[in-house]
Every structure is written in structure tokens, then in C-alpha cells.
Design an enzyme around this catalytic site. Structure first.
Site, PDB file in Angstrom:
ATOM      1  N   GLY A   1       5.180  -0.981   2.580  1.00  0.00           N
ATOM      2  CA  GLY A   1       4.303   0.160   2.400  1.00  0.00           C
ATOM      3  C   GLY A   1       5.055   1.481   2.310  1.00  0.00           C
TER       4      GLY A   1
ATOM      5  N   HIS B   1       0.818  -1.214   0.000  1.00  0.00           N
ATOM      6  CA  HIS B   1       0.000   0.000   0.000  1.00  0.00           C
ATOM      7  C   HIS B   1       0.854   1.268   0.000  1.00  0.00           C
ATOM      8  CE1 HIS B   1       0.880   0.715   4.318  1.00  0.00           C
ATOM      9  NE2 HIS B   1       0.883  -0.612   4.389  1.00  0.00           N
ATOM     10  N   ASP B   2       0.373   2.266  -0.748  1.00  0.00           N
ATOM     11  CA  ASP B   2       0.938   3.620  -0.761  1.00  0.00           C
ATOM     12  C   ASP B   2       2.313   3.717  -1.399  1.00  0.00           C
ATOM     13  OD1 ASP B   2      -1.250   4.953   0.847  1.00  0.00           O
ATOM     14  OD2 ASP B   2      -0.552   3.490   2.327  1.00  0.00           O
TER      15      ASP B   2
END
Length: 264
Positions: free
Chosen positions: A140, A122-123
Site C-alpha cells: 500500500g 491500495h493508494d
């Protein structure tokens, strides 16, 4: 030319499939997914949530795109995964949407290649023309500048930055930011020098490469002088070398992990 969709594929209402796209057998495409022109989902590809797949991108069997972030305790929200044009995403690759702990966006640039079993958490931001070899993993919020190569089974810690055209060796554990053009390897990873082959391939002259090597030695060959003093000295000595200035800009950037040092 209209899209080609295999009868066994499941396309939820609301998904957008552009002209020329091919959706192969047993794909599952969520209602918020957009598949760009001439993209090809070979078979058994799954998307979740807001996913955008760029034009001419190939996605191979059992890739899962847009799954929610693997954050404990579990958090899910209306975040995004955006994949650029002309990427290749091979078998069993996983890419997660962004989280509410950042900008809510995982972003992949154009022309990237993800070998089988690689993972983008994520991200993350992965800029153009990056390559992740087999089973390479990004934690992440990692940020890969353009042209980065991550070797097989290497892992990049969350919030780590890797500068443009850096080369990360197989099995490396990257826990600190890696400057542009560097080669890093080991557990934990340390700088092994600069990617000289890459400089030559991009047309740098012998004089330019000599200056870049000298700047690298000034920055990382001395661990007694404060880093900011070394940065100032290099900035004054190599004002006309774009690659050196790119390294300095990176070193002066915001870092949550600190800078990967040279091996001693």
C-alpha cells in the site's frame, strides 16, 4: 463505433461503456465503472466500485480491478481506482481501490504493463510506462515514478518510493526508497549501481554517463560523511546534469522508509 458486449457479460446499471470498447464473455462490470474508448476486456474480468479504465487498455482473463483495500480491520468506502490509457493488464492481476488512510485513490499511468499475477495495493501511484513482471507486488501507498521496472516475484514494501527508470531485480525485497536510475536487488534490496543500459538507450552521451557514475560514487561510496553533506557536494559539482539533479531532488524529498543504500 458502438461498444461490443458479449451476451454472457454482466453490466450493472450505471456503468459507462464508451464507443469502441469490447467486453468479452463472463465479465462482471460494477455500476460505478467506466470503460474507455477502444478498451478491451478479453473475458472473465471483474470490477468493483469506482473504477476507470483508460482508452485502448487491454485487460486479460481473471483480472480483478477495484477490490476494497486489504486492511485489517476491514475498511471499505467510496474510493477509486483510475487506470490510464494503453495499459496491458494480464491474467490474474489484482488492483485495489484507495483507502481512507490516504487520498482515497489508486492511480495507474499510461502505457504500463502488468504481467500475470502482479498486484497493486491500495493508494499506490504507478506513473507512466512502468512494468511489473510476473507476480511482482506493490504494498500500500507505494509510489513508482515513470519507467520503473519491477522484476518477477519482487515485493515493494508499503510507503516505498522508487525513482524514475529504476530497475528492481527479480525476487528483490524493497524496504527502502530507491533513487532514480538505480538498479537494486537482494533481500533486503541494496543498490547494485546505475542502469547504464537504460542511459544509453535514452541517448545519454559517454560524458553524461561518466558524470552520473561519479555522482553516484560520491553519494553512496562513502558512509562516513553525513548524507546531506554528500548531497551538497554533488549538487555543486554536477549542476548541469539533469539526471544527477533528479537523483538529488529524490534524496531531498519526503521519505517514510529511508533511502536504499549501496551494497557493501
Amino acid at each position: 463505433m458502438s461498444a461490443t458486449i458479449h451476451p454472457s457479460a454482466v453490466i450493472e446499471e450505471g456503468a459507462v461503456i464508451h464507443d469502441g470498447a469490447k467486453i468479452g464473455p463472463f465479465c462482471y462490470i460494477s455500476s460505478q465503472t467506466t470503460v474507455g474508448p477502444d478498451a478491451h476486456l478479453v473475458s472473465n474480468v471483474t470490477t468493483y466500485g469506482r473504477v476507470s479504465i483508460g482508452a485502448n487498455t487491454q485487460v486479460w482473463p481473471f483480472a480483478v480491478l477495484g477490490g476494497p483495500p486489504q486492511i485489517h480491520p476491514y475498511q471499505d468506502s467510496d474510493t477509486q481506482l483510475v487506470i490510464g490509457a494503453s495499459c496491458v493488464i494480464r491474467e490474474h492481476v489484482t488492483m485495489h481501490r484507495g483507502s481512507t488512510r490516504d487520498q482515497g485513490l489508486t492511480k495507474i499511468g499510461d502505457g504500463c504493463y502488468f504481467m500475470d499475477n502482479s498486484h497493486v495495493a491500495h493508494d499506490c501511484v504507478v506513473e507512466d510506462n512502468c512494468i511489473l513482471a510476473r507476480s511482482a507486488t506493490l504494498g500500500g501507498h507505494a509510489h513508482l515514478a515513470k519507467g520503473v521496472y519491477i522484476g518477477g516475484l519482487a515485493a515493494v514494501h508499503q510507503w516505498t518510493r522508487i525513482g524514475t527508470f529504476a530497475f528492481i531485480g527479480a525476487l528483490a525485497l524493497v524496504t527502502r526508497d530507491v533513487i532514480p536510475f538505480a538498479m537494486a536487488n537482494g533481500n533486503p534490496a541494496h543498490l547494485k549501481g546505475l542502469n547504464i543500459v537504460g542511459f544509453k538507450r535514452r541517448g545519454n552521451s559517454t560524458a553524461q554517463i561518466r558524470d552520473i557514475l561519479a555522482a553516484f560514487d560520491m553519494l553512496f561510496g562513502d558512509d562516513v560523511t553525513p548524507l546531506q553533506d554528500r548531497i551538497s557536494d554533488v549538487s555543486e559539482s554536477f549542476q548541469d546534469n539533469e539526471q544527477v539533479q533528479a537523483m538529488l531532488d529524490f534524496l531531498n524529498g519526503t521519505s517514510k522508509r529511508g533511502i536504499c543504500s549501496a551494497e557493501r
